[in-house]
Motif scaffolding. Structure first.
Motif: not given
Length: 339
Positions: A135-144, A93-105
């Motif tokens: 760090r894992r969420w940022l990488a998954a969202a396409g950040y470097r 659930d935490a992973d899904a929420l982070a993914t959604a928030l980074f997509a919204w951002a």
């Protein structure tokens, strides 16, 4: 999102919950957490909210579990902060929420860039160096990951307010506060000088970009710790002529566990033509002395761990120590999605 979760814009009534959310995240990431309530309130319902897009997520019980802010900092530079509850959520659930928030951002960043009539923007986010989850969420969202920063602090003693306790500037170097009018407001020419000194000082630094004078002033004044009497200009005598050679802008840090306030160096810049004349030390000694005079017990600052100027060595030699490390993570996006 799971059934019962709700996304909405945060309101002033959410400030206490957002402070708790942020402090819990800091404790998990770096072992301790102190968040300035005034800063959160400003960002949610004060002047800081004017340049931010925000989303808050609550669970089925109404508990705040996520918060994202997208800050229109300057043309082509958009700051992204995503905070997910440090406890109480299943990992999936935490992973899904982070993914959604980074997509919204990301979409909010496109809106901001489009509003400025730009073809794209740099999304600038970050993580504590030991926060593997973020760090894992940022990488998954396409950040470097692009840079590491040392968050440093120096204790200040009351004795450092005494005349002669700290070295005076070298001959030919003078430090003064920005001048003020009779009504207490700063003189425009001095503010423009500070902005010019900082812009030109950082022109050859990592990820340098142009921030307009109005953007610069507006952003710094959003900070609840901002005070005009924490702005200084370094002046040099060059062949009998007084010229600016650097500047320092500081703010007031909220009370620590002992109840004492601190000072924070937001910016210190020495013009390239003025380097090697002790200007940086003179500005730093000034802010230390000022902190001691005010009864502050510390001076904090941030420095690029990979700075080619070796600034971290200067700070270490003057008593600063690294409290923890943070990282910058960047992603460049186009205004129109190319997916």
């Amino acid at each position: 999102m799971p059934s019962g979760w709700v996304a909405r814009v945060p309101a002033r009534d959410d400030v206490t919950a957002l402070v708790s959310l942020s402090e819990a995240h800091q404790r998990m990431a770096k072992g301790s957490g102190t968040v300035d309530v005034d800063t959160v309130e400003s960002n949610v319902a004060g002047t800081g909210s004017w340049t931010r897009h925000q989303a808050l997520v609550t669970d089925a019980d109404g508990t705040v579990i996520g918060w994202a802010t997208v800050h229109d900092r300057a043309s082509g530079r958009t700051l992204v902060e995503v905070t997910v509850a440090a406890e109480g959520l299943e990992e999936g659930d935490a992973d899904a929420l982070a993914t959604a928030l980074f997509a919204w951002a990301e979409e909010a960043g496109r809106v901001i860039a489009g509003g400025r009539d730009l073809g794209g923007t740099q999304l600038d986010s970050g993580a504590y160096a030991d926060d593997q989850r973020q760090r894992r969420w940022l990488a998954a969202a396409g950040y470097r990951q692009t840079r590491t920063w040392l968050q440093m602090s120096r204790p200040v003693s009351a004795a450092e307010a005494d005349p002669g306790a700290l070295p005076a500037p070298r001959e030919g170097v003078t430090i003064r506060r920005v001048a003020k009018h009779d009504n207490g407001l700063p003189v425009a020419a001095d503010l423009q000088t500070v902005h010019r000194m900082l812009e030109e000082s950082f022109a050859d630094h990592f990820n340098s970009y142009r921030e307009s004078f109005p953007e610069f002033l507006s952003r710094l004044r959003e900070d609840p710790g901002h005070r005009w009497d924490h702005w200084w200009i370094a002046e040099l005598d060059v062949d009998g002529e007084t010229v600016p050679g650097g500047a320092l802008v500081a703010t007031i840090l909220p009370p620590d566990d002992s109840g004492a306030l601190g000072s924070y160096v937001d910016y210190i810049g020495v013009h390239r033509l003025s380097r090697g004349r002790g200007v940086a030390k003179a500005l730093l000694h000034t802010v230390i002395r000022d902190a001691a005079e005010r009864g502050h017990n510390r001076v904090g600052l941030e420095v690029d761990a990979d700075s080619p100027t070796g600034a971290d060595g200067l700070y270490l030699s003057m008593g600063w120590v690294t409290a923890y490390r943070t990282e910058s993570w960047h992603r460049d996006i186009a205004t129109a999605s190319t997916d």
